[in-house]
Design a protein around this motif. Structure first.
Motif, short mmCIF file in Angstrom:
data_model
loop_
_atom_site.label_atom_id
_atom_site.label_comp_id
_atom_site.label_asym_id
_atom_site.label_seq_id
_atom_site.Cartn_x
_atom_site.Cartn_y
_atom_site.Cartn_z
N ILE A 1 0.84 -1.20 0.00
CA ILE A 1 0.00 0.00 0.00
C ILE A 1 0.88 1.26 0.00
CG2 ILE A 1 -1.51 1.36 1.54
CD1 ILE A 1 -2.93 -1.28 2.16
N ALA A 2 0.51 2.22 -0.84
CA ALA A 2 1.21 3.50 -0.86
C ALA A 2 0.29 4.54 -0.23
CB ALA A 2 1.52 3.89 -2.30
N SER A 3 0.83 5.28 0.73
CA SER A 3 0.02 6.29 1.42
C SER A 3 0.93 7.40 1.91
CB SER A 3 -0.68 5.62 2.61
OG SER A 3 -1.08 6.58 3.56
N ARG A 4 0.40 8.61 1.97
CA ARG A 4 1.22 9.72 2.48
C ARG A 4 1.63 9.46 3.93
NH1 ARG A 4 -2.89 14.22 0.63
NH2 ARG A 4 -4.21 12.45 1.18
N SER A 5 0.81 8.70 4.66
CA SER A 5 1.12 8.42 6.06
C SER A 5 2.10 7.25 6.20
CB SER A 5 -0.16 8.05 6.81
OG SER A 5 -0.63 6.79 6.34
N GLY A 6 2.21 6.43 5.17
CA GLY A 6 3.06 5.24 5.25
C GLY A 6 2.46 4.18 6.17
N TRP B 1 2.33 11.70 -4.36
CA TRP B 1 2.44 12.09 -5.78
C TRP B 1 3.21 13.40 -5.92
CZ3 TRP B 1 1.23 8.73 -9.43
CH2 TRP B 1 0.24 7.78 -9.21
N ALA B 2 3.05 14.28 -4.93
CA ALA B 2 3.64 15.63 -5.03
C ALA B 2 5.09 15.68 -4.56
CB ALA B 2 2.79 16.61 -4.19
N ASP B 3 5.63 14.55 -4.11
CA ASP B 3 6.98 14.57 -3.55
C ASP B 3 7.86 13.47 -4.20
OD1 ASP B 3 9.28 14.57 -2.08
OD2 ASP B 3 8.31 14.18 -0.14
N PRO B 4 8.61 13.82 -5.23
CA PRO B 4 9.42 12.82 -5.96
C PRO B 4 10.43 12.09 -5.08
CG PRO B 4 9.29 14.87 -7.21
CD PRO B 4 8.68 15.15 -5.86
N THR B 5 10.77 12.67 -3.93
CA THR B 5 11.73 11.95 -3.06
C THR B 5 11.10 10.69 -2.47
OG1 THR B 5 11.15 13.14 -1.03
CG2 THR B 5 12.88 14.12 -2.41
N THR B 6 9.77 10.54 -2.58
CA THR B 6 9.11 9.33 -2.05
C THR B 6 8.94 8.26 -3.13
OG1 THR B 6 6.85 10.12 -2.54
CG2 THR B 6 7.78 10.74 -0.39
N TYR B 7 9.28 8.57 -4.39
CA TYR B 7 9.00 7.64 -5.50
C TYR B 7 9.78 6.32 -5.38
CZ TYR B 7 6.65 11.42 -8.13
OH TYR B 7 5.80 12.41 -8.54
N GLU B 8 10.98 6.42 -4.80
CA GLU B 8 11.82 5.22 -4.70
C GLU B 8 11.31 4.26 -3.61
OE1 GLU B 8 15.16 5.27 -6.50
OE2 GLU B 8 15.05 3.12 -6.04
N PRO C 1 5.16 11.97 -13.76
CA PRO C 1 6.54 11.70 -13.30
C PRO C 1 6.68 10.34 -12.62
CG PRO C 1 5.90 13.94 -12.75
CD PRO C 1 4.66 13.26 -13.24
N PHE C 2 5.69 9.94 -11.84
CA PHE C 2 5.82 8.64 -11.16
C PHE C 2 5.58 7.48 -12.14
CE2 PHE C 2 4.21 5.06 -8.53
CZ PHE C 2 5.43 4.78 -7.91
N ILE C 3 4.67 7.66 -13.08
CA ILE C 3 4.47 6.60 -14.10
C ILE C 3 5.78 6.38 -14.84
CG2 ILE C 3 3.33 6.04 -16.31
CD1 ILE C 3 0.80 7.35 -15.27
N ASP C 4 6.43 7.47 -15.24
CA ASP C 4 7.69 7.36 -15.98
C ASP C 4 8.77 6.71 -15.12
OD1 ASP C 4 6.36 8.63 -18.00
OD2 ASP C 4 7.28 10.60 -17.70
N PHE C 5 8.83 7.13 -13.86
CA PHE C 5 9.83 6.56 -12.94
C PHE C 5 9.57 5.06 -12.75
CE2 PHE C 5 11.17 5.40 -8.62
CZ PHE C 5 12.50 5.78 -8.65
N ALA C 6 8.30 4.70 -12.53
CA ALA C 6 7.95 3.29 -12.28
C ALA C 6 8.33 2.41 -13.47
CB ALA C 6 6.46 3.19 -11.97
#
Ligand SMILES: NC(=O)c1ccc[n+]([C@@H]2O[C@H](COP(=O)([O-])OP(=O)(O)OC[C@H]3O[C@@H](n4cnc5c(N)ncnc54)[C@H](OP(=O)(O)O)[C@@H]3O)[C@@H](O)[C@H]2O)c1
Length: 282
Positions: free
Chosen positions: A29-34, A47-54, A83-88
């Motif tokens: 599960i992906a969530s802002r709260s983790g 979605w708004a924070d690319p540092t979380t994409y990894e 950006p996340f689709i491309d990264f994924a």
């Protein structure tokens, strides 16, 4: 194979997680709260924070498909989601199943441009296009029904075939696991058409007290949305979707024979009866 469930703590994400768990399929599960309800695993993702994409790929390098629930309150979701689709894809993700909406086709506002992007880049995909959820009555409209005995909308006398998120999750599971990939969009409806007045009558008979539907104008709905801090464009866009219902367009779509459709079996009456206590003040 591992499935990343974005919006995993939201209305459809919760229902999908349960199906994946019951089917013994690996998912995260992906969530802002983790955070997620035990025993599910979750990672911090925004979605708004690319540092979380990894984060998802560090937690599970086998992620190869993603259930995409876009960020809330954005009129054109593509700049936030692309950006996340491309990264994924660089991490080996092959399939994206997007949660869209019945009234939005490829290239339209909200998530429509993401739908078009998935087609354009040639990945395995499906776009779920559900109508309004039963579960709105136990979330966004919960306190209004419980405390003020009313629902409200700008849908007028328009009818829609409200649907259960459990039925949507069933289609999501199929779209995430089908071989070959579905590569299409699917309209998702419940089994019966209701106007909001008719829904209020059903609530009244099940709760044993009068629930009414307050018909508001699209301008009034825009003001309510503006109060949640969304842009004027978003507020107008959402209000317009309800206006389209009032014009009979959602009923027309339900009756149309031109689209691929999934009609859920769960009824609104069953949903209200099963959750009756939610709308009773304790
Ligand atoms: N509700 C309906 O009747 C309906 C009908 C048709 C289509 N839809 C579509 O379904 C989608 C979901 O809507 P919903 O109202 O049902 O909401 P929801 O899924 O109950 O909640 C939204 C989810 O998105 C996540 N989220 C929001 N912003 C995020 C961000 N910046 N980064 C990461 N995650 C974020 C939230 O997760 P966390 O808070 O855990 O981060 C939450 O789980 C929308 O695209 C909507 O257009 C809804």
């Amino acid at each position: 194979m591992t499935i990343l469930v974005t919006g995993g703590r939201g209305k459809t994400g919760i229902a999908l997680s349960k199906l994946l768990h019951d089917a013994n399929l690996p998912f995260l599960i992906a969530s802002r709260s983790g955070q997620a309800t035990a025993p599910y695993k979750a990672v911090i993702f925004d979605w708004a924070d690319p540092t979380t994409y990894e984060n998802p790929f560090k937690a599970d390098p086998n992620i190869d498909r993603i259930y995409v629930v876009g960020p809330e309150g954005i009129y054109d979701a593509l700049p936030a989601v692309k950006p996340f689709i491309d990264f994924a894809r660089t991490k080996g993700v092959k399939r994206f199943v997007l949660l869209g909406a019945s009234r939005l086709g490829a290239g339209d506002s909200f998530l429509g441009a993401v739908h078009q992007y998935l087609i354009d880049i040639g990945v395995e995909y499906a776009v779920l296009r559900p109508t309004w959820f039963y579960q709105n009555f136990s979330t966004t409209l919960l306190s209004s029904i419980r405390d003020s005995n009313q629902t409200f909308s700008a849908t007028g006398e328009g009818r829609m075939a409200f649907v259960s998120t459990e039925d949507i999750a069933q289609v999501a599971l199929e779209a995430l696991t089908a071989e070959p990939s579905l590569n299409k969009d699917i309209l998702i409806f419940g089994p019966e058409l209701f106007s909001h007045d008719e829904v209020a009558k059903l609530f009244s008979s099940i709760l044993g007290r009068e629930i009414t539907h307050k018909k508001i104008t699209t301008e009034a709905l825009e003001k309510i949305f503006a109060g949640f801090g969304v842009t004027q464009q978003y507020a107008e866009g959402y209000a317009n979707l309800e206006k389209e219902v009032s014009l009979g367009l959602e009923e027309k779509l339900f009756n149309s024979t031109n689209h691929q459709k999934f009609i859920g079996k769960r009824t609104l009456e069953e949903y209200i009866k099963a959750n009756r206590d939610l709308w009773i003040k304790q």
